[in-house]
Motif scaffolding. Structure first.
Motif, PDB file in Angstrom:
ATOM      1  N   ALA A   1       0.714  -1.309   0.015  1.00 18.62           N
ATOM      2  CA  ALA A   1       0.124  -0.156  -0.010  1.00 18.62           C
ATOM      3  C   ALA A   1       0.994   1.320  -0.138  1.00 18.62           C
ATOM      4  CB  ALA A   1      -1.184  -0.216   1.324  1.00 18.62           C
ATOM      5  N   VAL A   2       1.982   1.246   0.782  1.00 19.10           N
ATOM      6  CA  VAL A   2       2.921   2.485   0.806  1.00 19.10           C
ATOM      7  C   VAL A   2       3.580   2.339  -0.572  1.00 19.10           C
ATOM      8  CG1 VAL A   2       5.017   3.299   1.681  1.00 19.10           C
ATOM      9  CG2 VAL A   2       3.298   2.247   3.330  1.00 19.10           C
ATOM     10  N   PHE A   3       3.915   1.507  -1.085  1.00 17.74           N
ATOM     11  CA  PHE A   3       4.678   1.615  -2.302  1.00 17.74           C
ATOM     12  C   PHE A   3       3.916   2.181  -3.417  1.00 17.74           C
ATOM     13  CE2 PHE A   3       7.869  -1.814  -0.961  1.00 17.74           C
ATOM     14  CZ  PHE A   3       8.755  -0.617  -0.435  1.00 17.74           C
ATOM     15  N   LEU A   4       2.525   1.648  -3.623  1.00 15.77           N
ATOM     16  CA  LEU A   4       1.692   1.949  -4.324  1.00 15.77           C
ATOM     17  C   LEU A   4       1.197   3.607  -4.090  1.00 15.77           C
ATOM     18  CD1 LEU A   4      -0.976  -0.955  -4.436  1.00 15.77           C
ATOM     19  CD2 LEU A   4       0.501  -0.244  -6.276  1.00 15.77           C
ATOM     20  N   SER A   5       0.950   4.112  -3.102  1.00 14.56           N
ATOM     21  CA  SER A   5       0.783   5.339  -2.842  1.00 14.56           C
ATOM     22  C   SER A   5       1.760   6.410  -3.374  1.00 14.56           C
ATOM     23  CB  SER A   5       0.448   5.549  -1.408  1.00 14.56           C
ATOM     24  OG  SER A   5      -0.380   4.590  -0.830  1.00 14.56           O
ATOM     25  N   VAL A   6       3.051   6.114  -2.722  1.00 12.81           N
ATOM     26  CA  VAL A   6       4.123   6.771  -3.328  1.00 12.81           C
ATOM     27  C   VAL A   6       4.393   6.801  -4.688  1.00 12.81           C
ATOM     28  CG1 VAL A   6       6.843   7.116  -3.101  1.00 12.81           C
ATOM     29  CG2 VAL A   6       5.239   6.666  -0.991  1.00 12.81           C
ATOM     30  N   ALA A   7       4.460   5.932  -5.089  1.00 11.12           N
ATOM     31  CA  ALA A   7       4.614   5.546  -6.735  1.00 11.12           C
ATOM     32  C   ALA A   7       3.343   6.368  -7.461  1.00 11.12           C
ATOM     33  CB  ALA A   7       4.673   4.314  -7.180  1.00 11.12           C
ATOM     34  N   PHE A   8       2.206   6.191  -6.926  1.00 14.49           N
ATOM     35  CA  PHE A   8       1.206   7.008  -7.521  1.00 14.49           C
ATOM     36  C   PHE A   8       1.168   8.301  -7.479  1.00 14.49           C
ATOM     37  CE2 PHE A   8      -3.007   9.195  -7.795  1.00 14.49           C
ATOM     38  CZ  PHE A   8      -3.627   8.481  -8.792  1.00 14.49           C
ATOM     39  N   VAL A   9       1.673   8.944  -6.495  1.00 13.63           N
ATOM     40  CA  VAL A   9       1.642  10.487  -6.326  1.00 13.63           C
ATOM     41  C   VAL A   9       2.830  11.020  -7.232  1.00 13.63           C
ATOM     42  CG1 VAL A   9       2.381  12.375  -4.600  1.00 13.63           C
ATOM     43  CG2 VAL A   9       0.870  10.605  -3.860  1.00 13.63           C
ATOM     44  N   TYR A  10       3.897  10.256  -7.229  1.00 15.81           N
ATOM     45  CA  TYR A  10       5.154  10.743  -7.867  1.00 15.81           C
ATOM     46  C   TYR A  10       4.670  10.761  -9.519  1.00 15.81           C
ATOM     47  CZ  TYR A  10       9.951  10.693  -9.505  1.00 15.81           C
ATOM     48  OH  TYR A  10      11.098  11.225  -9.689  1.00 15.81           O
ATOM     49  N   THR A  11       4.068   9.595  -9.681  1.00 16.42           N
ATOM     50  CA  THR A  11       3.894   9.510 -11.262  1.00 16.42           C
ATOM     51  C   THR A  11       2.680  10.524 -11.748  1.00 16.42           C
ATOM     52  OG1 THR A  11       3.983   7.283 -11.392  1.00 16.42           O
ATOM     53  CG2 THR A  11       3.245   7.790 -13.160  1.00 16.42           C
ATOM     54  N   PHE A  12       1.770  10.852 -10.828  1.00 13.74           N
ATOM     55  CA  PHE A  12       0.579  11.609 -11.017  1.00 13.74           C
ATOM     56  C   PHE A  12       1.123  13.104 -11.085  1.00 13.74           C
ATOM     57  CE2 PHE A  12      -2.434  14.750  -9.314  1.00 13.74           C
ATOM     58  CZ  PHE A  12      -3.382  14.737 -10.239  1.00 13.74           C
TER      59      PHE A  12
ATOM     60  N   LEU B   1      -1.686   4.444 -13.694  1.00 12.91           N
ATOM     61  CA  LEU B   1      -1.846   3.063 -12.740  1.00 12.91           C
ATOM     62  C   LEU B   1      -0.875   1.855 -13.236  1.00 12.91           C
ATOM     63  CD1 LEU B   1      -3.443   2.330 -10.494  1.00 12.91           C
ATOM     64  CD2 LEU B   1      -5.200   1.098 -12.133  1.00 12.91           C
ATOM     65  N   ASN B   2      -0.571   2.089 -14.475  1.00 11.60           N
ATOM     66  CA  ASN B   2       0.425   0.936 -15.124  1.00 11.60           C
ATOM     67  C   ASN B   2       1.875   1.468 -15.264  1.00 11.60           C
ATOM     68  OD1 ASN B   2       0.589  -1.372 -16.133  1.00 11.60           O
ATOM     69  ND2 ASN B   2       0.691  -0.900 -18.133  1.00 11.60           N
ATOM     70  N   LYS B   3       2.038   2.519 -14.400  1.00 10.64           N
ATOM     71  CA  LYS B   3       3.409   2.775 -14.144  1.00 10.64           C
ATOM     72  C   LYS B   3       3.785   2.601 -12.777  1.00 10.64           C
ATOM     73  CE  LYS B   3       5.643   6.300 -17.283  1.00 10.64           C
ATOM     74  NZ  LYS B   3       6.116   7.555 -17.199  1.00 10.64           N
ATOM     75  N   VAL B   4       2.519   2.779 -11.642  1.00 10.97           N
ATOM     76  CA  VAL B   4       2.348   2.488 -10.473  1.00 10.97           C
ATOM     77  C   VAL B   4       2.486   0.937 -10.156  1.00 10.97           C
ATOM     78  CG1 VAL B   4       1.060   2.498  -8.303  1.00 10.97           C
ATOM     79  CG2 VAL B   4       1.158   4.469  -9.967  1.00 10.97           C
ATOM     80  N   LEU B   5       1.932   0.036 -11.016  1.00 13.34           N
ATOM     81  CA  LEU B   5       2.047  -1.322 -10.782  1.00 13.34           C
ATOM     82  C   LEU B   5       3.286  -1.990 -11.013  1.00 13.34           C
ATOM     83  CD1 LEU B   5      -1.451  -2.279 -12.310  1.00 13.34           C
ATOM     84  CD2 LEU B   5      -0.873  -2.495  -9.969  1.00 13.34           C
ATOM     85  N   PRO B   6       3.963  -1.802 -12.061  1.00 16.66           N
ATOM     86  CA  PRO B   6       5.179  -2.327 -12.160  1.00 16.66           C
ATOM     87  C   PRO B   6       6.343  -2.052 -11.419  1.00 16.66           C
ATOM     88  CG  PRO B   6       4.891  -0.779 -14.059  1.00 16.66           C
ATOM     89  CD  PRO B   6       3.658  -0.978 -13.312  1.00 16.66           C
ATOM     90  N   TRP B   7       6.368  -0.729 -11.048  1.00 17.89           N
ATOM     91  CA  TRP B   7       7.443  -0.209 -10.091  1.00 17.89           C
ATOM     92  C   TRP B   7       7.235  -0.897  -8.523  1.00 17.89           C
ATOM     93  CZ3 TRP B   7       7.543   6.069  -9.304  1.00 17.89           C
ATOM     94  CH2 TRP B   7       8.438   6.118  -8.313  1.00 17.89           C
TER      95      TRP B   7
END
Lengths: 314, 314, 314
Positions: free
Chosen positions: C55-66, C90-96
């Motif tokens: 959850a943490v990684f998904l959130s951080v990656a989402f904010v960064y990519t957004f 979303l598809n940058k967040v998932l593989p990251w």
């Protein structure tokens, strides 16, 4: 403490014979007790032959496809198609190997039936090579399914590639230059709709067969259910996959330009073996053979059958 | 030797009751011992009803979609769209059947809760049809997941089809002829991005539920974990799939041209049943009902409840 | 009758300790016996930490990519790219997140080896946090695989989206306007063919590792086979996935325009941790370290090693 740990580990190992893996994940070698010689354990003994077969088929198919699809255009037309290697060439190699392995799953059953018909008795053991072959059908089938899955993903990735995008753009440019209002080719459309549909259905059935091979699923099936899945579904899947290959080929059978360097297109070679297996299956299902086979399998023996082989084996 | 083999096989069969399948793969009928009457074994008894239901839904959906998407354009406009049958029609039939089966998984639980609320007691057995229905929820769910997977693969194969390529090329040609610099339709883009995303997430959750139904995975879960996966994840997945269908529909609800031959578009019909199930679920989750239900499930009975049904059943 | 039913249910529950789930599917709470307090059962205790991490990684990656992909173009160019959120972001967040979790599976093994080399003995227990970490590697790996599958489906869905279609049509229009006969970019084509191929192969290997984690499959493997699948295949898969990320990046390393708002592109951040893990693995496989490690693991201790830690722990 460490001493105790080791004994614990040994206990775990002793229980390995009933439950091969301890419940704790012990990925690293140092987590493993000293006295057990890990290198003496067998490493997938049943998978050796199928994996070697797969490697051979993959290599032969790769060389064949590389020569026809990449080297031939380069040599005869100076066309640089080397970009095809990572996906397009690989994705001809994968289905070819996959369907060949699948055919090898269902061939030995047919051969065994032929042998029984010829011998006129079931009371004689099969040759060793046939027994060994029959013993690795599960492994062959799972490898075939694995390659089929990869083939599906590779195929689905076609339109997302840059090469496909550039081609579409160039085609659109040409269409505009030629003032061709409609580039629809009915024949081509039908061919592709049908073979994609057949391929997906074949993969779906193969997935069911593969799932029924999971140890925990297998134990919930009785013999008849297992037969039904593995034989009926399996043969149907192989039929669909062979039809998939043939519809993919469509009219290339007779197009001379497909026979570059006098070699046939790979779909002809790929569908040969599964075709033979399906034909053999169909012949054996004919009443005259099927009835005799059934009688033999219920213990009937051809008069004059002397059980020579049995005597030898006793 | 053969005699011995047979005894071995019989031993194997006797152990079948505990471990249904012998370890050696015995695919062919002749590998099976004589005296066991394979035809008397049950053949997937729990799957009969779900498979029949699936067949009926598939047929009805196929006829409906064929009439609307292929026959109607042919009859009223003389447009030959028969090429749509192998993929486009099939890929409307698959998700429709899939989501209907999924709704049938979660409907009986809601009905049972309603019945308990109405009766005011839990000490009375459910009608036979409801019990039977509840007994095949796993099978219904697995079929729904299987069809959903096929639907996903079919959908992903759209852009690789020749028909799609030709359409793109023709559209590009028209855009150039019309000198339209930008064909972007913001509304359409958003619709598709959202419904694809919802569909993939729904499929992902369904996959988790399906994996938790594997016998060996199920045995590692305790009751609460199993409930959590099958109910919470399952309902969430159904919610996502219903949303997927509704976003797919978008504004087609009100577009008159979508109602060909006075029939509604299939997504309206497809999302009706899951909508009802989700609504029922939402109503039952409201405090007034939920509290009473919980009390009933902890043994509370409405005063004056005379257990008539019980007496009848005794 | 109801009384009897309850006893039946209790018996079922008592047998839960050996076989956690009764054979009948009992999804609803009311199907569960009264006296068992379902809320006291543990709910996936081993999954808490991995899920939180995810959850943490998904959130951080989402904010960064957004921020980089949606907000930056909006702020600096007024470009409305919000349609990218449901799929492209979303598809940058998932593989990251996926590759980070995968790296976390193989990092603790390397750390443990380093610790053993430093201490010069295997007879001392690891710190608690490392032990806990090692205990959830399976869960981390399965989550990584799940996200990788979603990433694959999302990627495959790219060309079927309306946004892609409109872009293609607009590009075709521009190509015609510019009278550019050929838009082929060799470099771009190669990059994409290679990274797609690497990604598919990586996913295929990860699937094998995940299947070998199924309880019923795991019990059929011996220790050496399990190690072979989980370590050799797993590391190979991680290598392929890291290569997939790096080839995806290609020359973006040095392109200044990729560093919007002075932030590096996400593939650089994503491939950092797996790169470190693979490097550590490579260093530890060098003869000088590997030999010493092997000796330590066979019980050898560095002279003067006083087992201080052991004494402490006793």
């Amino acid at each position: 403490m460490p001493e105790e740990e080791e004994t614990e580990a040994e206990k775990m190992f002793l229980s390995v014979h009933s439950h091969p893996m301890p419940s704790a994940f012990a990925l690293e070698e140092f987590e493993f007790p000293l006295r057990i010689h890990i290198k003496e354990m067998p490493l997938f003994p049943k998978w050796h032959l199928p994996l070697k077969l797969m490697a051979v088929f993959l290599s032969v198919a790769f060389v064949y496809t590389f020569l026809r699809d990449v080297l031939q255009p380069y040599v005869s037309e100076g066309k640089n198609d080397f970009y095809k290697i990572p996906i397009l060439v690989l994705n001809k190699v994968l289905p070819w190997t996959s369907i060949t392995l699948l055919a090898l799953v269902y061939l030995p059953g047919g051969l065994a039936a032929l042998l029984q018909l010829h011998r006129g008795t079931k009371y004689s053991s099969f040759p060793v090579w046939l027994e060994n072959w029959m013993g690795v059908r599960k492994q062959l089938g799972l490898l075939a399914f694995f390659l089929a899955c990869l083939h599906a993903i590779y195929s689905l990735s076609y339109p997302m590639r840059r090469s496909y995008r550039y081609k579409i753009l160039n085609w659109a440019y040409q269409q505009v230059q030629q003032k061709k209002e409609n580039s629809w080719v009915e024949d081509d459309v039908w061919r592709m709709e049908i073979y994609i549909s057949l391929g997906i259905l074949g993969l779906g059935l193969l997935a069911l067969v593969a799932i029924s091979s999971l140890p925990s699923v297998m134990t919930t099936l009785n013999w008849r259910e297992f037969q039904c899945v593995q034989r009926t579904l399996g043969h149907t899947a192989m039929f669909l996959c062979t039809a998939h290959a043939l519809v993919y080929g469509w009219k290339k059978w007779v197009e001379l330009k497909q026979f570059v360097w006098y070699t046939p297109p790979s779909f002809i070679l790929a569908s040969f073996l599964p075709g033979v297996v399906l034909l053999l299956k169909a012949v054996l299902a004919m009443p005259c053979f099927n009835k005799r086979l059934e009688r033999i399998r219920h213990g009937w023996e051809r008069p004059g059958q002397k059980r020579l082989i049995d005597k030898d084996s006793i």
